[in-house]
Design a protein around this motif. Structure first.
Motif, PDB file in Angstrom:
ATOM      1  N   LYS A 128       0.833  -1.209   0.000  1.00  0.00           N
ATOM      2  CA  LYS A 128       0.000   0.000   0.000  1.00  0.00           C
ATOM      3  C   LYS A 128       0.863   1.252   0.000  1.00  0.00           C
ATOM      4  N   ASP A 129       1.903   1.271   0.841  1.00  0.00           N
ATOM      5  CA  ASP A 129       2.788   2.438   0.898  1.00  0.00           C
ATOM      6  C   ASP A 129       3.516   2.658  -0.430  1.00  0.00           C
ATOM      7  N   ILE A 130       4.000   1.568  -1.020  1.00  0.00           N
ATOM      8  CA  ILE A 130       4.717   1.670  -2.295  1.00  0.00           C
ATOM      9  C   ILE A 130       3.787   2.162  -3.390  1.00  0.00           C
ATOM     10  N   LEU A 131       2.592   1.595  -3.470  1.00  0.00           N
ATOM     11  CA  LEU A 131       1.645   2.000  -4.508  1.00  0.00           C
ATOM     12  C   LEU A 131       1.248   3.461  -4.344  1.00  0.00           C
ATOM     13  N   GLY A 132       1.048   3.903  -3.099  1.00  0.00           N
ATOM     14  CA  GLY A 132       0.716   5.302  -2.872  1.00  0.00           C
ATOM     15  C   GLY A 132       1.796   6.229  -3.381  1.00  0.00           C
ATOM     16  N   ALA A 133       3.058   5.876  -3.098  1.00  0.00           N
ATOM     17  CA  ALA A 133       4.172   6.708  -3.555  1.00  0.00           C
ATOM     18  C   ALA A 133       4.270   6.711  -5.079  1.00  0.00           C
ATOM     19  N   LEU A 134       4.038   5.568  -5.717  1.00  0.00           N
ATOM     20  CA  LEU A 134       4.100   5.491  -7.174  1.00  0.00           C
ATOM     21  C   LEU A 134       3.028   6.363  -7.831  1.00  0.00           C
ATOM     22  N   CYS A 135       1.823   6.354  -7.260  1.00  0.00           N
ATOM     23  CA  CYS A 135       0.691   7.042  -7.885  1.00  0.00           C
ATOM     24  C   CYS A 135       0.699   8.550  -7.657  1.00  0.00           C
ATOM     25  N   ALA A 136       1.173   8.979  -6.499  1.00  0.00           N
ATOM     26  CA  ALA A 136       0.999  10.368  -6.068  1.00  0.00           C
ATOM     27  C   ALA A 136       1.492  11.417  -7.057  1.00  0.00           C
ATOM     28  N   PRO A 137       2.619  11.212  -7.765  1.00  0.00           N
ATOM     29  CA  PRO A 137       3.055  12.264  -8.701  1.00  0.00           C
ATOM     30  C   PRO A 137       2.141  12.434  -9.909  1.00  0.00           C
ATOM     31  N   HIS A 138       1.247  11.488 -10.160  1.00  0.00           N
ATOM     32  CA  HIS A 138       0.495  11.473 -11.408  1.00  0.00           C
ATOM     33  C   HIS A 138      -1.006  11.729 -11.234  1.00  0.00           C
ATOM     34  N   ALA A 139      -1.510  11.606 -10.007  1.00  0.00           N
ATOM     35  CA  ALA A 139      -2.937  11.818  -9.769  1.00  0.00           C
ATOM     36  C   ALA A 139      -3.137  12.104  -8.281  1.00  0.00           C
ATOM     37  N   PRO A 140      -4.117  12.935  -7.929  1.00  0.00           N
ATOM     38  CA  PRO A 140      -4.409  13.161  -6.507  1.00  0.00           C
ATOM     39  C   PRO A 140      -4.742  11.827  -5.830  1.00  0.00           C
ATOM     40  N   THR A 141      -3.893  11.427  -4.895  1.00  0.00           N
ATOM     41  CA  THR A 141      -3.954  10.081  -4.321  1.00  0.00           C
ATOM     42  C   THR A 141      -4.002  10.141  -2.808  1.00  0.00           C
ATOM     43  N   ALA A 153       9.978   9.884  -2.714  1.00  0.00           N
ATOM     44  CA  ALA A 153       9.090  10.205  -1.590  1.00  0.00           C
ATOM     45  C   ALA A 153       8.599   8.961  -0.851  1.00  0.00           C
ATOM     46  N   LEU A 154       9.033   7.776  -1.287  1.00  0.00           N
ATOM     47  CA  LEU A 154       8.555   6.539  -0.675  1.00  0.00           C
ATOM     48  C   LEU A 154       9.037   6.407   0.766  1.00  0.00           C
ATOM     49  N   GLU A 155       8.106   6.224   1.664  1.00  0.00           N
ATOM     50  CA  GLU A 155       8.423   6.025   3.074  1.00  0.00           C
ATOM     51  C   GLU A 155       7.526   4.917   3.613  1.00  0.00           C
ATOM     52  N   LEU A 156       8.128   3.811   4.024  1.00  0.00           N
ATOM     53  CA  LEU A 156       7.351   2.692   4.541  1.00  0.00           C
ATOM     54  C   LEU A 156       6.854   2.987   5.948  1.00  0.00           C
ATOM     55  N   SER A 157       5.727   2.394   6.293  1.00  0.00           N
ATOM     56  CA  SER A 157       5.203   2.534   7.649  1.00  0.00           C
ATOM     57  C   SER A 157       6.200   1.955   8.646  1.00  0.00           C
ATOM     58  N   PRO A 158       6.188   2.419   9.898  1.00  0.00           N
ATOM     59  CA  PRO A 158       7.208   2.004  10.867  1.00  0.00           C
ATOM     60  C   PRO A 158       7.233   0.500  11.122  1.00  0.00           C
TER      61      PRO A 158
END
Length: 422
Positions: free
Chosen positions: A98-111, A280-285
């Motif tokens: 989920k964290d990786i996918l969020g980082a991948l998508c964020a530059p291209h669409a409001p995520t 910008a990828l940051e994994l949860s703790p």
């Protein structure tokens, strides 16, 4: 959040609703986030903070049924959104995927993507309630402890893409078999609309009975499609190859990245620009976080949770990453494994020894690992840290969440610094 009219919320008749009539622009369960325009929903002991939330200017709801109330509020918000929704489910790797996918998508669409592991009947609706009018992608995480729970969460979120990073033994006390684990997680696939996409690991026989819908697309990924080369990861998606420089070295996290990349592609985002989100990828703790130790050593803080497959992957990574070093695994119980629990613990202890890893067991169930050092509690591990580890060592810390080992890696780092030459 997509604004809700006061009358819409009042009409749901969810419990004691108080405040000044007007638009609700945020739903929160934390009174510290209460402010004008917010609706504070008093969950569990939150009823004690209703007055505080009102003093901060928020409306308040003391629900008759907290799960039903959050589900109703989230469903109301979801109905107003045209965002594509992704549901990440499975036995392991949900949060990192989920964290990786969020980082991948964020530059291209409001995520928007779920914070930490907000993946249950309370956390999922709170995530859905974060939808904004301009949100185009919502990435949710869905956990389960039994049959029917993923289906209930999907009824709220209504995903069009499902990602299953992994299927393996978990919650066996309740489900009894890996086949039932697959069935429970596959409820997300059953919930897909016509034209939906399911991203699944290839060659997982337990999932195959649930992949027979002819009105959805099934995209399979394989560990063999991940290749490390010169500090970069090559990920194969059919005819496409994507190279990424990832901020972690664990192969199993790279496989999670491949699963996320399939979902990213299914969302219609450009593969040739996938790298843009990685900085910008940051994994949860506490999920594979590497803590430096004095003397060039390191400790891997992977203490958020553990099951047999995730512990196996973590041990294999420690053996590879720590080659040439003294290797130590500080491991506690893998919970909820039912009748086979002792066997799983015994097998993983034997694997650790075969990989040249010294095992420090924490808690009574961890005796089954056959550890070389055993500690009754996590407090004892901190006191004993000077014995099992030294600067330059490679250390893994991992256990099920209930064992609470998340602070051990930092404590070891402090002790290692104290040993290092001044």
């Amino acid at each position: 959040m997509i604004p809700l009219a006061w009358d819409e919320v009042a009409g749901l008749e969810l419990g004691l609703l108080e405040g000044t009539a007007g638009e609700i622009t945020r739903v929160t369960s934390d009174s510290r986030d209460a402010a004008p325009g917010a609706l504070f929903v008093a969950l569990n002991t939150g009823v004690e903070y209703v007055a505080e939330a009102r003093a901060r200017g928020a409306a308040t709801l003391v629900p008759r049924d907290q799960e039903a109330a959050l589900a109703a509020l989230a469903s109301l918000v979801r109905a107003k959104s045209e965002a594509q929704v992704v549901a990440v489910v499975g036995s392991a790797g949900k949060t990192t995927t989920k964290d990786i996918l969020g980082a991948l998508c964020a530059p291209h669409a409001p995520t928007i993507w779920a914070e930490r592991s907000l993946n249950n009947e309370l956390g999922l609706p709170l995530t859905v309630c974060r939808l904004e009018p301009d949100t185009r992608i919502l990435i949710t995480e869905m956990g389960m402890r039994g049959l029917g729970q993923v289906a209930e969460l999907c009824a709220i979120a209504r995903p069009s893409v499902v990602v299953i990073p992994h299927i393996g033994p978990e919650h066996l006390e309740l489900l009894g078999s890996v086949e039932r684990v697959a069935e429970a997680n596959a409820e997300a696939i059953a919930a897909l609309p016509r034209g939906g996409v399911a991203v699944v690991p290839a060659d997982v026989r337990e999932l195959e009975p649930f992949l027979r819908r002819d009105d959805v697309t099934v995209r399979r990924f394989r560990t063999s499609e991940v290749e490390a080369r010169d500090g970069r990861i090559r990920l194969a998606l059919g005819e496409h190859v994507v190279e990424l420089e990832l901020p972690f070295t664990q192969r199993h996290l790279a496989v999670n990245t491949l699963a996320a990349l399939h979902a990213y592609d299914a969302l219609g985002l450009p593969l040739d620009r996938a790298h843009e989100g990685i900085p910008a990828l940051e994994l949860s703790p506490w999920r594979g976080q590497e803590v430096p130790l004095a003397g060039g050593g390191f400790a891997v803080n992977d203490a958020y949770n553990a099951n047999p497959d995730s512990l196996r992957a973590a041990l294999e990574h420690l053996a590879e990453r720590g080659a040439g070093r003294r290797k130590i695994a500080i491991i506690g119980e893998m919970a909820e494994l039912g009748a086979e629990s002792e066997r799983y613990h015994r097998e993983l202890g034997a694997l650790a020894r075969a990989l040249g890893i010294e095992v420090v067991g924490v808690g009574e169930p961890a005796r089954a690992y056959g550890p070389s050092v055993w500690a009754a509690t996590k407090g004892d591990v901190v006191e004993m840290a000077a014995e099992p580890s030294r600067p330059g060592d490679a250390v893994l810390v991992k256990a099920s969440r209930a064992v609470g080992l998340e602070g051990i890696a930092d404590e070891i780092a402090k002790i290692a610094r104290a040993w290092s030459p001044s």
